[in-house]
Write a protein that holds these residues in place. Structure first.
Motif, PDB file in Angstrom:
ATOM      1  N   ALA A 104      16.742  95.047  91.344  1.00  0.00           N
ATOM      2  CA  ALA A 104      16.318  95.414  89.999  1.00  0.00           C
ATOM      3  C   ALA A 104      17.286  94.940  88.922  1.00  0.00           C
ATOM      4  O   ALA A 104      17.032  95.130  87.733  1.00  0.00           O
ATOM      5  CB  ALA A 104      16.162  96.928  89.909  1.00  0.00           C
ATOM      6  N   GLY A 105      18.397  94.313  89.327  1.00  0.00           N
ATOM      7  CA  GLY A 105      19.398  93.889  88.359  1.00  0.00           C
ATOM      8  C   GLY A 105      20.392  94.980  88.021  1.00  0.00           C
ATOM      9  O   GLY A 105      21.145  94.859  87.055  1.00  0.00           O
ATOM     10  N   ASP A 106      20.417  96.062  88.812  1.00  0.00           N
ATOM     11  CA  ASP A 106      21.383  97.137  88.586  1.00  0.00           C
ATOM     12  C   ASP A 106      22.732  96.739  89.165  1.00  0.00           C
ATOM     13  O   ASP A 106      22.809  96.185  90.268  1.00  0.00           O
ATOM     14  CB  ASP A 106      20.906  98.444  89.217  1.00  0.00           C
ATOM     15  CG  ASP A 106      19.667  99.005  88.516  1.00  0.00           C
ATOM     16  OD1 ASP A 106      19.402  98.597  87.357  1.00  0.00           O
ATOM     17  OD2 ASP A 106      18.964  99.835  89.117  1.00  0.00           O
ATOM     18  N   LEU A 107      23.779  97.051  88.423  1.00  0.00           N
ATOM     19  CA  LEU A 107      25.119  96.630  88.814  1.00  0.00           C
ATOM     20  C   LEU A 107      25.616  97.416  90.025  1.00  0.00           C
ATOM     21  O   LEU A 107      25.611  98.650  90.026  1.00  0.00           O
ATOM     22  CB  LEU A 107      26.083  96.836  87.642  1.00  0.00           C
ATOM     23  CG  LEU A 107      27.526  96.378  87.868  1.00  0.00           C
ATOM     24  CD1 LEU A 107      27.594  94.863  88.007  1.00  0.00           C
ATOM     25  CD2 LEU A 107      28.426  96.848  86.730  1.00  0.00           C
ATOM     26  N   VAL A 108      26.040  96.692  91.045  1.00  0.00           N
ATOM     27  CA  VAL A 108      26.622  97.294  92.241  1.00  0.00           C
ATOM     28  C   VAL A 108      28.142  97.280  92.142  1.00  0.00           C
ATOM     29  O   VAL A 108      28.809  98.277  92.434  1.00  0.00           O
ATOM     30  CB  VAL A 108      26.148  96.543  93.504  1.00  0.00           C
ATOM     31  CG1 VAL A 108      26.873  97.048  94.742  1.00  0.00           C
ATOM     32  CG2 VAL A 108      24.639  96.676  93.670  1.00  0.00           C
ATOM     33  N   ALA A 109      28.691  96.156  91.727  1.00  0.00           N
ATOM     34  CA  ALA A 109      30.146  96.020  91.613  1.00  0.00           C
ATOM     35  C   ALA A 109      30.452  94.829  90.720  1.00  0.00           C
ATOM     36  O   ALA A 109      29.617  93.934  90.543  1.00  0.00           O
ATOM     37  CB  ALA A 109      30.793  95.837  92.985  1.00  0.00           C
ATOM     38  N   ALA A 110      31.653  94.820  90.156  1.00  0.00           N
ATOM     39  CA  ALA A 110      32.093  93.702  89.319  1.00  0.00           C
ATOM     40  C   ALA A 110      33.608  93.618  89.406  1.00  0.00           C
ATOM     41  O   ALA A 110      34.285  94.604  89.729  1.00  0.00           O
ATOM     42  CB  ALA A 110      31.645  93.891  87.871  1.00  0.00           C
TER      43      ALA A 110
END
Length: 248
Positions: A104-110
């Motif tokens: 969905a384009g939700d951030l998991v990690a950066a």
């Protein structure tokens, strides 16, 4: 369901039958409901259509079979090596920004370099679980700092064909924007104002090619790379290290 996915990929019944090792007649009977396919045939057809794992499971369910491909939560112990690998890749890409998102384009990690990309954005648009596409185009997100918003918005919206509601929302943030007439070059860069000057970034997307878990197959690692020496210097300065020096 099978017919819809076949036509979406512009394949004739004969084309798909040859790929799946069956006959056009048998495939026609399956699509019309005159023949009930075995489980292995459904898997072969799904593989021949190169369907994502989630859609392969949906096709199996529609045929009356249990899903083949598991969907594990990312914190499942079985995916610990994946989390370790992602952390290593994110750190190894420094001083350049990189992030991991789900379907969905939700951030998991950066990694920490992504902070420079998100500077000035509303806090509720930033952080794990927030949507990076919304962050990019929301007026309280990156949009006011994107110098080529029309080109970048089009680039993002094209990627959201499977997320109709989100696409409609984001399209409402950038109505009537027309791309510039200038030469795009070898790739569409993200031109972003920052406290270190203008950043010109190009992106690459990496997936797990051999994944057989739905969660893993749908993860995308998006890495930003400098499109010019000035951007490379700015990112290195922001990270506090000389240009070109990568972390181990």
């Amino acid at each position: 369901m099978l017919r819809e996915r076949r036509t979406r990929r512009h394949l004739s019944q004969l084309d798909l039958a040859l790929r799946a090792g069956t006959t056009q007649r048998h495939l026609s009977f399956i699509e019309s409901g005159r023949s009930v396919p075995g489980r292995n045939m459904v898997v072969r057809l799904a593989e021949s259509l190169e369907l994502p794992l989630r859609e392969r499971n949906e096709l199996l369910l529609a045929a009356g079979y249990a899903p083949v491909y598991p969907e594990s939560p990312l914190d499942d112990p079985a995916l610990a090596p994946v989390r370790t690998a992602l952390d290593h890749i994110l750190r190894g890409h420094l001083p350049y920004p990189a992030l991991v998102v789900d379907r969905a384009g939700d951030l998991v990690a950066a990694n920490t370099a992504f902070d420079l990309v998100t500077e000035g954005a509303a806090p509720d648009l930033v952080g794990p679980g927030t949507n990076v596409y919304r962050l990019a185009l929301h007026p309280d997100g990156l949009a006011p700092r994107i110098l080529n918003l029309a080109e970048w918005a089009r680039h993002i919206l094209v990627r959201l064909g499977h997320l109709e509601e989100l696409r409609a929302e984001l399209a409402g943030y950038v109505p009537g924007l027309e791309p510039s007439d200038g030469l795009l070059g070898f790739a569409v860069p993200l031109r972003l104002r920052s406290s270190y000057g203008e950043l010109r970034l190009i992106t690459t997307v990496t997936t797990f090619a051999t994944a057989v878990d739905v969660t893993l197959a749908e993860l995308k690692l998006e890495a930003f790379l400098p499109a010019d020496p000035a951007t490379a210097e700015a990112l290195s300065a922001a990270a506090g290290r000389p240009p070109g020096e990568q972390s181990g």
